[in-house]
Write a protein that holds these residues in place. Structure first.
Motif, PDB file in Angstrom:
ATOM      1  N   PHE A  51       0.788  -1.542   0.006  1.00 19.02           N
ATOM      2  CA  PHE A  51      -0.260   0.149   0.321  1.00 19.02           C
ATOM      3  C   PHE A  51       1.298   1.103  -0.071  1.00 19.02           C
ATOM      4  CE2 PHE A  51      -3.665  -1.635   0.243  1.00 19.02           C
ATOM      5  CZ  PHE A  51      -4.825  -1.165   0.691  1.00 19.02           C
ATOM      6  N   LEU A  52       1.051   2.332  -1.003  1.00 14.42           N
ATOM      7  CA  LEU A  52       1.045   3.014  -0.695  1.00 14.42           C
ATOM      8  C   LEU A  52       0.338   4.503   0.208  1.00 14.42           C
ATOM      9  CD1 LEU A  52       1.603   3.869  -4.770  1.00 14.42           C
ATOM     10  CD2 LEU A  52       3.630   2.948  -3.258  1.00 14.42           C
ATOM     11  N   THR A  53       0.982   5.257   0.039  1.00 15.00           N
ATOM     12  CA  THR A  53      -0.263   6.621   1.217  1.00 15.00           C
ATOM     13  C   THR A  53      -1.323   6.775   0.929  1.00 15.00           C
ATOM     14  OG1 THR A  53       1.887   7.216   2.280  1.00 15.00           O
ATOM     15  CG2 THR A  53       0.639   8.685   3.190  1.00 15.00           C
ATOM     16  N   LYS A  54      -0.989   7.198  -0.538  1.00 16.59           N
ATOM     17  CA  LYS A  54      -2.240   7.895  -1.363  1.00 16.59           C
ATOM     18  C   LYS A  54      -3.982   6.473  -0.755  1.00 16.59           C
ATOM     19  CE  LYS A  54      -3.134   7.525  -6.024  1.00 16.59           C
ATOM     20  NZ  LYS A  54      -2.874   7.685  -6.871  1.00 16.59           N
ATOM     21  N   GLU A  55      -3.333   5.160  -0.873  1.00 15.58           N
ATOM     22  CA  GLU A  55      -4.014   4.189  -0.967  1.00 15.58           C
ATOM     23  C   GLU A  55      -4.588   3.660   0.799  1.00 15.58           C
ATOM     24  OE1 GLU A  55      -2.586   1.262  -4.560  1.00 15.58           O
ATOM     25  OE2 GLU A  55      -1.439   1.311  -2.656  1.00 15.58           O
ATOM     26  N   TYR A  56      -3.703   4.352   1.615  1.00 13.09           N
ATOM     27  CA  TYR A  56      -4.276   4.726   2.919  1.00 13.09           C
ATOM     28  C   TYR A  56      -5.092   5.098   3.159  1.00 13.09           C
ATOM     29  CZ  TYR A  56      -4.747   3.687   7.371  1.00 13.09           C
ATOM     30  OH  TYR A  56      -4.451   4.031   8.751  1.00 13.09           O
ATOM     31  N   ASP A  57      -4.147   6.476   2.555  1.00 13.44           N
ATOM     32  CA  ASP A  57      -5.487   7.678   2.898  1.00 13.44           C
ATOM     33  C   ASP A  57      -7.123   7.265   2.477  1.00 13.44           C
ATOM     34  OD1 ASP A  57      -3.222   8.544   4.377  1.00 13.44           O
ATOM     35  OD2 ASP A  57      -2.610  10.224   2.412  1.00 13.44           O
ATOM     36  N   SER A  58      -7.355   6.733   0.793  1.00 13.95           N
ATOM     37  CA  SER A  58      -8.583   6.416   0.927  1.00 13.95           C
ATOM     38  C   SER A  58      -9.305   5.304   1.483  1.00 13.95           C
ATOM     39  CB  SER A  58      -8.074   5.635  -0.761  1.00 13.95           C
ATOM     40  OG  SER A  58      -9.180   4.977  -0.946  1.00 13.95           O
ATOM     41  N   HIS A  59      -8.240   4.354   2.467  1.00 15.06           N
ATOM     42  CA  HIS A  59      -9.180   3.153   2.994  1.00 15.06           C
ATOM     43  C   HIS A  59      -8.975   4.252   4.163  1.00 15.06           C
ATOM     44  CE1 HIS A  59      -9.401  -0.469   5.914  1.00 15.06           C
ATOM     45  NE2 HIS A  59      -8.114   0.593   6.955  1.00 15.06           N
ATOM     46  N   TYR A  60      -8.070   4.875   5.011  1.00 23.75           N
ATOM     47  CA  TYR A  60      -9.054   5.341   6.357  1.00 23.75           C
ATOM     48  C   TYR A  60     -10.093   6.301   5.826  1.00 23.75           C
ATOM     49  CZ  TYR A  60      -8.956   9.614   9.181  1.00 23.75           C
ATOM     50  OH  TYR A  60      -9.678   9.987   9.984  1.00 23.75           O
ATOM     51  N   GLU A  61     -10.498   6.820   4.475  1.00 25.51           N
ATOM     52  CA  GLU A  61     -11.573   8.143   4.412  1.00 25.51           C
ATOM     53  C   GLU A  61     -12.774   6.806   4.922  1.00 25.51           C
ATOM     54  OE1 GLU A  61     -14.161  10.790   3.919  1.00 25.51           O
ATOM     55  OE2 GLU A  61     -11.672  10.728   4.368  1.00 25.51           O
ATOM     56  N   ASN A  62     -12.511   5.953   3.626  1.00 26.27           N
ATOM     57  CA  ASN A  62     -13.534   4.970   4.105  1.00 26.27           C
ATOM     58  C   ASN A  62     -13.974   4.284   5.486  1.00 26.27           C
ATOM     59  OD1 ASN A  62     -13.643   5.020   0.761  1.00 26.27           O
ATOM     60  ND2 ASN A  62     -12.796   3.044   0.747  1.00 26.27           N
ATOM     61  N   MET A  63     -13.011   4.487   6.282  1.00 29.90           N
ATOM     62  CA  MET A  63     -12.933   3.945   7.827  1.00 29.90           C
ATOM     63  C   MET A  63     -13.686   5.083   8.854  1.00 29.90           C
ATOM     64  SD  MET A  63     -12.467   1.196   8.462  1.00 29.90           S
ATOM     65  CE  MET A  63     -13.692   0.414   6.527  1.00 29.90           C
ATOM     66  N   ASN A  64     -13.284   6.414   8.277  1.00 30.90           N
ATOM     67  CA  ASN A  64     -13.947   7.540   9.035  1.00 30.90           C
ATOM     68  C   ASN A  64     -15.316   7.384   8.458  1.00 30.90           C
ATOM     69  OD1 ASN A  64     -13.095  10.028  10.687  1.00 30.90           O
ATOM     70  ND2 ASN A  64     -13.996  10.900   8.236  1.00 30.90           N
ATOM     71  N   GLN A  65     -15.666   8.043   6.682  1.00 35.91           N
ATOM     72  CA  GLN A  65     -16.956   7.480   7.011  1.00 35.91           C
ATOM     73  C   GLN A  65     -18.236   6.932   7.722  1.00 35.91           C
ATOM     74  OE1 GLN A  65     -18.272  10.062   4.619  1.00 35.91           O
ATOM     75  NE2 GLN A  65     -16.815  11.172   4.655  1.00 35.91           N
ATOM     76  N   ASN A  66     -17.410   5.573   7.410  1.00 41.99           N
ATOM     77  CA  ASN A  66     -18.476   4.478   8.631  1.00 41.99           C
ATOM     78  C   ASN A  66     -18.107   4.902  10.100  1.00 41.99           C
ATOM     79  OD1 ASN A  66     -19.087   2.466   7.021  1.00 41.99           O
ATOM     80  ND2 ASN A  66     -16.465   1.248   6.658  1.00 41.99           N
ATOM     81  N   ALA A  67     -17.073   5.488  10.411  1.00 43.27           N
ATOM     82  CA  ALA A  67     -17.007   6.168  11.705  1.00 43.27           C
ATOM     83  C   ALA A  67     -18.127   7.043  12.352  1.00 43.27           C
ATOM     84  CB  ALA A  67     -16.287   6.283  12.922  1.00 43.27           C
ATOM     85  N   LEU A  68     -17.721   7.584  10.854  1.00 40.53           N
ATOM     86  CA  LEU A  68     -19.141   8.748  11.851  1.00 40.53           C
ATOM     87  C   LEU A  68     -20.632   9.118  11.160  1.00 40.53           C
ATOM     88  CD1 LEU A  68     -17.254  11.370   8.935  1.00 40.53           C
ATOM     89  CD2 LEU A  68     -18.162  12.073  11.224  1.00 40.53           C
ATOM     90  N   VAL A  90     -12.547   8.595  18.099  1.00 42.13           N
ATOM     91  CA  VAL A  90     -11.350   9.573  18.273  1.00 42.13           C
ATOM     92  C   VAL A  90      -9.621   7.802  17.867  1.00 42.13           C
ATOM     93  CG1 VAL A  90      -9.701   9.913  20.032  1.00 42.13           C
ATOM     94  CG2 VAL A  90     -12.029  10.841  19.844  1.00 42.13           C
ATOM     95  N   LEU A  91     -10.727   7.280  18.710  1.00 39.18           N
ATOM     96  CA  LEU A  91      -9.275   6.118  17.902  1.00 39.18           C
ATOM     97  C   LEU A  91      -8.262   6.065  16.406  1.00 39.18           C
ATOM     98  CD1 LEU A  91     -10.657   3.432  20.644  1.00 39.18           C
ATOM     99  CD2 LEU A  91      -8.409   4.374  20.634  1.00 39.18           C
ATOM    100  N   THR A  92     -10.104   5.891  15.806  1.00 37.93           N
ATOM    101  CA  THR A  92      -9.722   5.709  14.073  1.00 37.93           C
ATOM    102  C   THR A  92      -8.624   6.930  14.212  1.00 37.93           C
ATOM    103  OG1 THR A  92     -11.887   7.091  13.816  1.00 37.93           O
ATOM    104  CG2 THR A  92     -12.195   4.768  13.302  1.00 37.93           C
ATOM    105  N   ASN A  93      -8.627   7.888  14.496  1.00 37.30           N
ATOM    106  CA  ASN A  93      -7.803   9.274  14.269  1.00 37.30           C
ATOM    107  C   ASN A  93      -6.539   8.969  14.603  1.00 37.30           C
ATOM    108  OD1 ASN A  93     -10.010  10.572  12.619  1.00 37.30           O
ATOM    109  ND2 ASN A  93     -10.382  11.312  14.508  1.00 37.30           N
ATOM    110  N   VAL A  94      -6.081   8.817  15.678  1.00 41.10           N
ATOM    111  CA  VAL A  94      -5.015   8.521  16.058  1.00 41.10           C
ATOM    112  C   VAL A  94      -4.531   7.108  15.200  1.00 41.10           C
ATOM    113  CG1 VAL A  94      -4.358   7.054  18.225  1.00 41.10           C
ATOM    114  CG2 VAL A  94      -5.430   8.934  18.501  1.00 41.10           C
ATOM    115  N   ILE A  95      -5.465   5.709  15.331  1.00 42.83           N
ATOM    116  CA  ILE A  95      -4.535   4.716  14.317  1.00 42.83           C
ATOM    117  C   ILE A  95      -4.381   6.049  12.591  1.00 42.83           C
ATOM    118  CG2 ILE A  95      -5.869   2.992  13.085  1.00 42.83           C
ATOM    119  CD1 ILE A  95      -6.406   1.859  15.348  1.00 42.83           C
ATOM    120  N   TRP A  96      -5.097   6.133  12.266  1.00 38.98           N
ATOM    121  CA  TRP A  96      -4.598   6.884  10.869  1.00 38.98           C
ATOM    122  C   TRP A  96      -3.492   7.058  10.975  1.00 38.98           C
ATOM    123  CZ3 TRP A  96      -3.575  12.143   9.459  1.00 38.98           C
ATOM    124  CH2 TRP A  96      -3.508  11.639   8.266  1.00 38.98           C
ATOM    125  N   GLY A  97      -3.129   8.118  12.267  1.00 37.65           N
ATOM    126  CA  GLY A  97      -1.613   8.904  12.369  1.00 37.65           C
ATOM    127  C   GLY A  97      -0.911   7.983  12.340  1.00 37.65           C
TER     128      GLY A  97
END
Length: 152
Positions: A51-68, A90-97
């Motif tokens: 995974f590249l950072t860009k691909e992970y960012d897309s994964h995170y965005e999907n997970m963030n939408q689920n959390a919202l 909150v934890l999803t944001n920490v893990i994303w970092g």
């Protein structure tokens, strides 16, 4: 006339039960998705797929939408567990970092990369536990969305 009102009341009650059950199932499913999305297993799979950072960012965005969405459902229909769901957000944001640092750490020494992974594992485990707690709490709601046990 009374029979017609009774039938209407029964239909309304059934509709309310169905909606509550669907919301509970949706929130439960979101917790499962978030839990797996930030699990050590998923992290390993992403690493194996380079995974590249860009691909992970897309994964995170999907997970963030689920959390919202999970937070919205909790706010509107399950106020007794809002705090637990907010903790997950909150934890999803920490893990994303943590994961962002990990996937973007090509230049980091292996020791530093292992430290990042260890920190991710700690937060991932905590997130999985929180998601499991919310799923357990959702099982304590009856068909009409009323919690049968008190949250401690």
């Amino acid at each position: 006339m009374v029979k017609l009102e009774l039938q209407r009341d029964i239909a309304n009650s059934k509709e309310k039960l169905d909606k509550s059950s669907c919301r509970r199932e949706e929130l439960f499913s979101l917790m499962q998705t978030i839990s797996f999305g930030f699990s050590m297993t998923q992290n390993y799979r992403m690493k194996q797929m380079d995974f590249l950072t860009k691909e992970y960012d897309s994964h995170y965005e999907n997970m963030n939408q689920n959390a919202l969405r999970a937070e919205l459902l909790a706010q509107l229909y399950f106020p007794e567990i809002v705090d637990e769901v907010k903790n997950i957000k909150v934890l999803t944001n920490v893990i994303w970092g943590q994961q962002h640092r990990y996937f973007d750490s090509e230049e980091h020494a292996q020791k530093q990369k292992q430290e990042i992974l260890n920190e991710f594992a700690k937060h991932s485990t905590h997130l999985v536990e929180k998601c499991s707690l919310v799923m357990d709490l959702l099982c304590d709601f009856n068909e009409v969305g009323v919690m049968e046990k008190e949250v401690v």
